[in-house]
Scaffold this motif. Sequence first.
Motif, PDB file in Angstrom:
ATOM      1  N   UNK A  26       2.110   7.104 -37.915  1.00  0.00           N
ATOM      2  CA  UNK A  26       3.110   7.351 -36.845  1.00  0.00           C
ATOM      3  C   UNK A  26       3.521   5.388 -36.140  1.00  0.00           C
ATOM      4  N   UNK A  27       2.475   5.826 -35.458  1.00  0.00           N
ATOM      5  CA  UNK A  27       1.968   4.163 -33.975  1.00  0.00           C
ATOM      6  C   UNK A  27       2.543   3.154 -34.845  1.00  0.00           C
ATOM      7  N   UNK A  28       1.733   2.948 -36.218  1.00  0.00           N
ATOM      8  CA  UNK A  28       1.998   1.740 -36.853  1.00  0.00           C
ATOM      9  C   UNK A  28       3.751   1.335 -36.953  1.00  0.00           C
ATOM     10  N   UNK A  29       4.456   2.801 -37.062  1.00  0.00           N
ATOM     11  CA  UNK A  29       5.908   2.499 -37.775  1.00  0.00           C
ATOM     12  C   UNK A  29       6.608   2.079 -36.002  1.00  0.00           C
ATOM     13  N   UNK A  56       5.622  -0.330 -47.030  1.00  0.00           N
ATOM     14  CA  UNK A  56       3.911  -0.934 -48.697  1.00  0.00           C
ATOM     15  C   UNK A  56       3.384  -0.488 -48.379  1.00  0.00           C
ATOM     16  N   UNK A  57       2.697  -0.940 -46.920  1.00  0.00           N
ATOM     17  CA  UNK A  57       0.737  -0.980 -46.905  1.00  0.00           C
ATOM     18  C   UNK A  57       0.558   0.112 -46.121  1.00  0.00           C
ATOM     19  N   UNK A  58       1.433   0.989 -45.731  1.00  0.00           N
ATOM     20  CA  UNK A  58       1.956   2.434 -45.203  1.00  0.00           C
ATOM     21  C   UNK A  58       1.621   3.260 -46.751  1.00  0.00           C
ATOM     22  N   UNK A 227      11.414   3.682 -37.256  1.00  0.00           N
ATOM     23  CA  UNK A 227      11.387   1.892 -37.089  1.00  0.00           C
ATOM     24  C   UNK A 227      12.711   1.775 -36.298  1.00  0.00           C
ATOM     25  N   UNK A 228      14.297   2.580 -36.647  1.00  0.00           N
ATOM     26  CA  UNK A 228      15.558   1.667 -36.369  1.00  0.00           C
ATOM     27  C   UNK A 228      16.121   2.515 -35.108  1.00  0.00           C
ATOM     28  N   UNK A 229      15.362   3.243 -34.305  1.00  0.00           N
ATOM     29  CA  UNK A 229      15.308   2.815 -33.173  1.00  0.00           C
ATOM     30  C   UNK A 229      14.825   2.783 -31.944  1.00  0.00           C
ATOM     31  N   UNK A 230      13.480   2.557 -32.377  1.00  0.00           N
ATOM     32  CA  UNK A 230      12.614   1.828 -31.662  1.00  0.00           C
ATOM     33  C   UNK A 230      12.972   0.118 -31.381  1.00  0.00           C
TER      34      UNK A 230
END
Length: 275
Positions: A26-29, A56-58, A227-230
């Motif tokens: 989640x932190x990565x997202x 893809x990495x996640x 991702x989108x909201x941030x």
Amino acid sequence: MTQENEETLSTMAADENRLDESPRGVAILVAVGVVVGILSGLFGIGGGTVIVPALVWLGLTQRHAAATSMLAIVPTSISGVISYAVNGNVDWIAALLVFLGMFVGGQVGSWLLARLSELVLRWAFVAFLVFVIANQLVFVPSRDSQIVLTPFTGVGLVVFGVVAGILAGLLGIGGGAICVPALSILFGASDLIARGTSLLAMFPNAITTTVANVKRRMVHVKAALIIGIIAACITPFGTWLAGAVSPRVGSILFTLYLAALLIRSLWVAIKATRR
């Protein structure tokens, strides 16, 4: 396609969807959202060139990452459009014409996304990046020019939109990475107008393509919304940066970013080919 084949694709989609949803994931997202917001505002892109490799990495496949990316691009592009429109850097008619083409192309791209192999998708992404980098190296847009609409230009914008829509649906990008340079090179838009117009053209296409992807059960909604909201909250800062740097500096920064992404994508594609 028969109902049995559709159900098979849906089952495969569910089985392949294994995103890392741990606190680390989640932190990565969230971090991806911040980066995407800056890049979206600065370059007028949806951010798929960052979102897809990160997903893809996640743990998602290229197919699911591309589909999820399209949903994340929706709030990001809306925020970018508002930021550019406030300063008068959006050509509304040109954006509408490009979208008309992208609407058709996006559906074709989504259809292809559900059927092409992972290897083909990876190499298609590499080829796309090479094309965009080559264009960035040979052309620097003006900050004062604008699109002159004629019947010929209008048709050209629609045809171009079809091509951009196919690439957007297939590669999980908003289309900005190809729309921005094309609007400047082919249609004479300034760097800022190209970015604002690109963002406006891409968000309706992102919506229609996402609907098609959701029906095929290829979208990880939670990841896309994070991702989108941030990104939507950060995009206005990127838009401010775009106006603060010269067109030449902006072009160089975009080229460097794409070159780094190309190296990584090429390495991943080569490894996938050797398996």
